[in-house]
Design an enzyme around this catalytic site. Structure first.
Site, PDB file in Angstrom:
ATOM      1  N   HIS A   1       0.734  -1.362   0.085  1.00 19.83           N
ATOM      2  CA  HIS A   1       0.039  -0.066  -0.118  1.00 19.83           C
ATOM      3  C   HIS A   1       0.937   1.229  -0.078  1.00 19.83           C
ATOM      4  CE1 HIS A   1      -2.355  -3.090   2.313  1.00 19.83           C
ATOM      5  NE2 HIS A   1      -3.391  -2.355   1.680  1.00 19.83           N
ATOM      6  N   ASP A  53       2.212   2.160   3.343  1.00 18.39           N
ATOM      7  CA  ASP A  53       3.164   1.231   4.044  1.00 18.39           C
ATOM      8  C   ASP A  53       4.432   1.601   3.966  1.00 18.39           C
ATOM      9  OD1 ASP A  53       0.830  -0.420   4.234  1.00 18.39           O
ATOM     10  OD2 ASP A  53       1.424  -1.656   2.487  1.00 18.39           O
ATOM     11  N   GLU A  61      -8.986 -13.734  -1.414  1.00 17.46           N
ATOM     12  CA  GLU A  61      -8.221 -14.083  -0.220  1.00 17.46           C
ATOM     13  C   GLU A  61      -8.934 -15.173   0.663  1.00 17.46           C
ATOM     14  OE1 GLU A  61      -6.352 -10.903   1.841  1.00 17.46           O
ATOM     15  OE2 GLU A  61      -6.839 -11.724   3.689  1.00 17.46           O
TER      16      GLU A  61
END
Ligand code: XLS
Ligand code: NI
Ligand code: NI
Length: 437
Positions: free
Chosen positions: A101, A104, A268
């Site tokens: 991201h 991050d 996911e």
């Protein structure tokens, strides 16, 4: 710079017999399975957020992680050191990809302009490290859920200004993903949902989300970014209900708003189970729509109702995943991205290696087992045979659109009763799978 992981050298494949916990037992990157290397089949990716930003804090306790290269400050120097440590780790592990991201990798400034400048400074280092190591970006994304401005959503916020801020943020995130040669870009709607319908105009919010994605698609074309866009389903957490709740809901949304073909799904495992589905179900739903894009490889704890993001170690699960992925023709732009975190109690740097090695070996085994099951052919043959009434005669006519209710009524009236249907043989098939595990 001193090494972040001085006690670890490049992880090698030593085979199933090894007792070395810092070696692969099954993942042999260059080994060919069905005409492709394991490396190209599995396309492993390390996530920046859990692995390099996760500190092991939970609602009840303080951070636990020991990360000697990180002073946990918001300085650019610290962010730069972290990039070096991250690439040292990914290179020693032998994973070909990473994902991040925007927030991050680089700290937020006091204005968006300052934040973008910080991001540019770190992207420069990421680029250097990509070039040095050959590690590539699987996908980039924007964090549209952590900052308080996004508490009511980003693209689905009740506040048009917040929508604008999110658009500017995604614009920049797509630009840097493009600059870093990213194979894809993910939209995970971390606050795109609601906590209560009492204050929510659901129809309007969904329309806004679609507008947002259309603008992103337009911008992508404009700057010539060829990477794949993905949407990542998750049913709940952080909001009570997330609009992108599961594969089927995402596909419906994409179809309703003319976005099919522009976005595929990034599925996911832990999100699938939170939605009350198996991961294989989600993969099959996406594959059936030609929208199986990428996988956030992790696992949940079925005893817990939240996203525990654990590393996948269950061979049965990885086998099921690889059966569907191989059937769908394998990954093109996507890969197996370890959106997973070490437990709060596993606080030493070395635990990051154990965790990823375990996940990679679990999927390597899943790949080998799935490939063997496919080569054996009995499973596919059973399914083929089960549907054989559709291959000729009546079934073929129905499938090709040549039949009608009147014709079928006439047919079955004459016949009186349908022909018997064969046993589903679930237990037989479960035993067959276990033969290979
Ligand atoms: C959170 C999501 C997130 C996305 C990227 O649950 O899995 O990590 O993968 O924003
Ligand atoms: Ni994820
Ligand atoms: Ni998640």
């Amino acid at each position: 710079m001193s090494k972040a992981f001085p006690e670890v050298s490049a992880i090698q494949y030593e085979g199933p017999g090894t007792k070395n916990p810092l070696a692969f037992k099954h993942y042999n990157a260059s080994e060919i399975i069905d005409g492709k290397t394991m490396r190209d089949h599995l396309r492993f990716s390390v996530v920046y957020w859990h692995t390099f930003r996760g500190r092991g804090l939970d609602p009840f306790g303080a951070p636990t992680m020991i990360r000697p290269w990180d002073d946990f400050s918001d300085s650019l120097d610290n962010a730069r050191r972290r990039v070096r440590a991250a690439f040292e780790f990914i290179e020693k592990l032998g994973a070909p990809f990473y994902a991040f991201h925007d927030r991050d990798v680089a700290p937020e400034g006091t204005t968006l302009a300052q934040t973008n400048k910080n991001l540019d400074a770190i992207v420069k280092v990421l680029k250097e490290e990509q070039e040095r190591t050959g590690i590539k970006l699987l996908w980039g994304t924007a964090c549209l859920f952590a900052h308080p401005r996004y508490a009511h959503g980003a693209a689905t916020s009740c506040n048009a200004d917040v929508f604008a801020y999110a658009a500017a943020q995604v614009k920049k995130a797509v630009e840097v993903t493009h600059e870093l040669g990213g194979a894809g870009y993910v939209f995970w709607g971390g606050r795109e949902g609601y906590s209560t319908l009492l204050n929510t105009d659901l129809k309007r919010e969904l329309e806004h989300l679609a507008k947002f994605l259309h603008m992103a698609v337009d911008y992508k074309k404009k700057i010539g970014f060829k990477g794949q866009f993905y949407i990542e389903p998750k049913p709940k957490e952080p909001t009570k209900h997330q609009y992108d709740s599961e594969a089927a809901a995402c596909l419906n949304f994409l179809r309703e708003f003319g976005l099919m073909g522009h976005l595929k799904l990034n599925l996911e495992t832990n999100h699938a189970t939170l939605a009350g589905h198996t991961m294989q179900h989600e993969l099959e739903v996406a594959a059936a729509a030609g929208a199986l894009g990428s996988v956030d490889a992790n696992t949940g704890d079925l005893m817990l109702g939240w996203d525990t993001d654990q590393f996948p170690t269950d061979i049965y699960l990885t086998t099921q995943c690889m059966l569907t992925i191989l059937k769908a023709g394998g990954f093109t732009t996507g890969g197996l991205n370890f959106d997973a975190k070490v437990r709060r109690e596993s606080y030493e740097p070395i635990d990051l290696f154990y965790a990823h090695i375990g996940g990679m070996d679990a999927f390597a085994r899943g790949l080998k087992i799935a490939s063997a099951i496919r080569k054996d052919g009995r499973l596919a043959e059973f399914v083929r045979e089960r549907y054989s009434s559709w291959d000729t005669g009546l079934g073929k006519e129905i499938e090709s659109g040549k039949s009608s209710f009147e014709a079928l009524d006439k047919y079955i009236m004459k016949k009186g009763e349908s022909s018997p249907t064969g046993s589903g043989r679930q237990e037989f098939l479960e035993n067959l799978i276990n033969e290979f595990i």
